[in-house]
Each structure stands twice: as C-alpha cells, then as structure tokens.
Write an enzyme that holds these catalytic residues in place. Sequence first.
Site, PDB file in Angstrom:
ATOM      1  N   GLU A 178       0.897  -1.246   0.018  1.00  0.00           N
ATOM      2  CA  GLU A 178       0.014  -0.205  -0.065  1.00  0.00           C
ATOM      3  C   GLU A 178       0.777   1.158   0.011  1.00  0.00           C
ATOM      4  O   GLU A 178       0.472   2.334  -0.554  1.00  0.00           O
ATOM      5  CB  GLU A 178      -1.082   0.084   1.254  1.00  0.00           C
ATOM      6  CG  GLU A 178      -1.801   1.317   1.115  1.00  0.00           C
ATOM      7  CD  GLU A 178      -2.682   1.258   2.459  1.00  0.00           C
ATOM      8  OE1 GLU A 178      -2.995   0.419   3.065  1.00  0.00           O
ATOM      9  OE2 GLU A 178      -2.574   2.457   2.859  1.00  0.00           O
ATOM     10  N   THR A 244      -2.769   3.422   5.429  1.00  0.00           N
ATOM     11  CA  THR A 244      -4.279   3.405   6.334  1.00  0.00           C
ATOM     12  C   THR A 244      -4.116   2.557   7.555  1.00  0.00           C
ATOM     13  O   THR A 244      -4.980   2.731   8.288  1.00  0.00           O
ATOM     14  CB  THR A 244      -5.453   2.845   5.363  1.00  0.00           C
ATOM     15  OG1 THR A 244      -4.743   1.482   4.894  1.00  0.00           O
ATOM     16  CG2 THR A 244      -5.856   3.740   4.207  1.00  0.00           C
ATOM     17  N   CYS A 285      -8.011   4.277   7.765  1.00  0.00           N
ATOM     18  CA  CYS A 285      -9.354   3.877   7.561  1.00  0.00           C
ATOM     19  C   CYS A 285      -9.896   3.687   8.847  1.00  0.00           C
ATOM     20  O   CYS A 285      -9.766   3.763   9.917  1.00  0.00           O
ATOM     21  CB  CYS A 285      -9.004   2.814   6.644  1.00  0.00           C
ATOM     22  SG  CYS A 285      -8.875   1.388   7.440  1.00  0.00           S
ATOM     23  N   SER A 314       0.801  -8.818   8.132  1.00  0.00           N
ATOM     24  CA  SER A 314      -0.317  -7.969   8.188  1.00  0.00           C
ATOM     25  C   SER A 314      -0.147  -6.737   9.086  1.00  0.00           C
ATOM     26  O   SER A 314       0.086  -6.879  10.260  1.00  0.00           O
ATOM     27  CB  SER A 314      -1.530  -8.564   8.709  1.00  0.00           C
ATOM     28  OG  SER A 314      -2.612  -7.672   9.287  1.00  0.00           O
ATOM     29  N   ASN A 316      -1.840  -3.994   9.746  1.00  0.00           N
ATOM     30  CA  ASN A 316      -2.905  -3.665  10.873  1.00  0.00           C
ATOM     31  C   ASN A 316      -2.698  -4.554  12.176  1.00  0.00           C
ATOM     32  O   ASN A 316      -3.092  -4.177  13.298  1.00  0.00           O
ATOM     33  CB  ASN A 316      -4.204  -3.686  10.606  1.00  0.00           C
ATOM     34  CG  ASN A 316      -4.868  -4.826   9.928  1.00  0.00           C
ATOM     35  OD1 ASN A 316      -5.566  -5.162  10.885  1.00  0.00           O
ATOM     36  ND2 ASN A 316      -4.802  -5.225   8.930  1.00  0.00           N
ATOM     37  N   SER A 377      -7.919  -8.608   8.356  1.00  0.00           N
ATOM     38  CA  SER A 377      -7.761  -9.585   7.105  1.00  0.00           C
ATOM     39  C   SER A 377      -8.007 -11.006   7.560  1.00  0.00           C
ATOM     40  O   SER A 377      -7.764 -11.819   6.840  1.00  0.00           O
ATOM     41  CB  SER A 377      -6.521  -9.576   6.172  1.00  0.00           C
ATOM     42  OG  SER A 377      -5.519  -9.486   6.924  1.00  0.00           O
TER      43      SER A 377
HETATM   44  S1  SF4 Z   1      -7.909  -1.971   6.728  1.00  0.00           S
HETATM   45 FE1  SF4 Z   1      -9.356  -2.682   5.120  1.00  0.00          FE
HETATM   46  S2  SF4 Z   1     -10.752  -0.783   5.059  1.00  0.00           S
HETATM   47 FE2  SF4 Z   1      -8.707  -0.289   5.809  1.00  0.00          FE
HETATM   48  S3  SF4 Z   1      -8.054   0.397   4.108  1.00  0.00           S
HETATM   49 FE3  SF4 Z   1      -7.068  -1.677   4.548  1.00  0.00          FE
HETATM   50  S4  SF4 Z   1      -8.731  -2.815   3.273  1.00  0.00           S
HETATM   51 FE4  SF4 Z   1      -9.490  -0.869   3.358  1.00  0.00          FE
END
Ligand code: SF4
Length: 402
Positions: A178, A244, A285, A314, A316, A377
């Site tokens: 990303e 994000t 996000c 991952s 996040n 995810s």
């Molecule tokens: S975590 Fe999910 S909602 Fe947030 S930018 Fe990534 S794919 Fe999109």
Amino acid sequence: MKQFNVPVNYRSPLISAIKKKRRQEDKMKKDFSPTLLDFGPIQIYLARHFGFCYGVENAIDIAFRTIDENPGKRIFLLSEMIHNPQVNGDLKARGVQFLQDTAGKQVVPFESLTSDDVVIIPAFGTTLDIQNKLEAIGISTAQYNTTCPFVEKVWNRSEQIAARQYSVIVHGKPTHEETRATFSHAAFNTPTVVVNDMEETVALSKYIKGEKPAAEFYVEFAGRYSQGFDVEKDLGRLGVVNQTTMLASDTLAIADYLKQVMIDQYNLYPKTIPERFADTRDTLCYATSDNQSAVYGLLKTPADLAIVVGGYNSSNTSHLVELCEAALPTYYISSEEKILSPEEILHFNFHNKTESFTHNFLPSKDPVKVLLTSGASCPDAVVEAVITRLVSFTILRSRLIP
Ligand code: SF4
C-alpha cells in the site's frame, strides 16, 4: 454497510451473532468495551471491533467472482490480495497465481503475460508503473480492481495537498504494497518522501533545519524519495498522509513533530502555519481506527494474556499486537493450529520476524482471563476456531487437574 458475497467458510455464526447484537445496542459505535464469553475455567474478552473490514470483504467478493466469471483463463493476482494466509491459500487452490511476492519481487515475469490473461489488483492498490505495464500488454487494470476505497481516499488526499503546492510525506512501511502504491500516486503529482517512523522523521527534520548537508539526504533516504526531489526546495511546504493501517498515535506524533519543526524553522504563528504545513487529519481508515480503539477498550480489562490473530505480514494486525504487548503477555498467532496444547503455543514475534514456542502460556488459575482480537484481514471463522481450542484445552486441563 454494503453486503458482500464472502465464502461462508470464512464466517462464524457465533461471532456474527455477537457482532450483530453489539451493533444493534451501539449504533453510533461509542462503546469500545469488549464482550465477555464466560466458559467457566476460561473467560474470553472479545474486542468490540475486529475482523474483516469493508476493503477486505470487497476484495474477496471480487476475487472469487473473477474466478467464476473466467473459466479456462489464467488468473493472476499482482501479489497477496490481503495479508491473510487462509484467503491467499484458498485463491491459490482455485488456480490463481501471484505475480509478485509481498515485497514486490517478481515471481512471474510480466513478459509472460498476454492480453487474454486476467490480473486482479489487490486491496492495497498498485503503482502507476505496474498499472501502465499491464495496460501496455492489453490487460485491463480497472475490470478486476479490488483497491480499497479507503486507500484511494489517501491518494485523493495526496492529490489535494499536491494541488496546493505542498510536498507529501507518507508515513508508512516503505516495502508494504500500500505504501509503495501511495508513494507512486503521490509522487506523480508532487515531490514525495516516505518515513517509516519517528526516528526517520527526526532524521528528515535535520534536512529541513539545514543541520545536515542536502547531499546526505539522497543516501539516507535512498529509494524513499520521488524522482527529481530537491531537498533545498521541496521540504519547504509539507503535508502528511499515512498508510491506512499505521498506529494512529504514531502518525499523529509524526505530523505534530513536523508541524513544530516548520513553525520553529520559519517563525510561524497560528495564522501563517498553513503557508508551510498542510494541517491534514490522519488518513487511517475506519477499520484501523475502530480496531485500535477497541484494543484500548479491551486493555481496560485486567487479564492474564492477550491473543491477536492474523497474518504475520499484516500491518494492521501487528499494530494491535504492539498495543497489547505493552500491557500484558501477548501471543500473535495466524490460526488456532498454533495453540499446540494447553501448555504450548507457537507465536510470531513481528519485531524480529520469527516464530517461537512459549510453554505454560495459560496460567494455572481458575478462571484464566484472555483478551482476544484479530486483524482486518482475518476471517471470523479462524477466531471462532481459536476460541474453541482455548475452551477445549482449558476445560480438559481443569478436569485433569482437579
Ligand atoms: S484495513 Fe481494510 S478498510 Fe482499511 S484500507 Fe485496508 S482494506 Fe481498506
């Protein structure tokens, strides 16, 4: 929220019911307290928000539909569609091939593609360079594009900043798909630099303040700045966007730090700050915000340990781990299979990227209190399987040790 067609084996009836009830009780999403699942010898506190986000469901829906719509065709994903081993494994099992690994290393050469092939763009989006390469082969990058709208929103924010003649600082992991995509889109419009963390931001500030010779910038930030970047000119007006899924507090600290550097360097006062610094809110996000807020809510509950479930690459998920491990023993696992027995767990250390065993991870007490969450995810079915395994092991242990 839009409903997506996601394979039923990723869902969990138990977790869907819990999420539905919590949504109905708290429509404005103001309550970040966890849900208690009391099984007697083990009490599991489930985060208020976790699991598949809008972008992931959208990507899964499009990817499986693409397979159904294109029998007999070669179907490629640019790289992992999302950072989850189960989902990527299922796509591979349906014949989907990956063109690149997550770091951008080519696995299948672009030269071997033809206009008859189908290429799915992952939820992270892609660079303009790759987009152009595929279009040149005659492969549409719009037809099966799963780029998350929240990632596109960051690109739009960069474009707005660029239109007002600011350079863009991207706070993100430089090798993450990303961040590479966002860098590419921002750099198309304006001078752009990527910073990974506060340490790199402080390093960057030395060039803003003229404390280091400009020539060193090109070595220190090699591969992180846009073509033609002029240190002496392009660090004079800045705006910050982020990947994000970064840690909200980190992005905020980085933006605040840079703002203060600009204030000090150019003797700015509140009215003149916008002359040098675009005061944008973070571009996290909603899912990242909700999941991180839910972990802060989760951590208010005294507990013995935390388990965070998700793919090991991952971003996040690793930030949720970071928040938990600052407070209590935390185990980052990709599936229930990593809980090997009531005594032993195999878990991932995202700092040194290795897996290791921990013995006696479940303390000998009754009840054991566990905090549980997962990344954006991770299928809820995997979280349910983790719950089932934890419960069966603790009940078994309580029967063996009266
Ligand atoms: S975590 Fe999910 S909602 Fe947030 S930018 Fe990534 S794919 Fe999109």
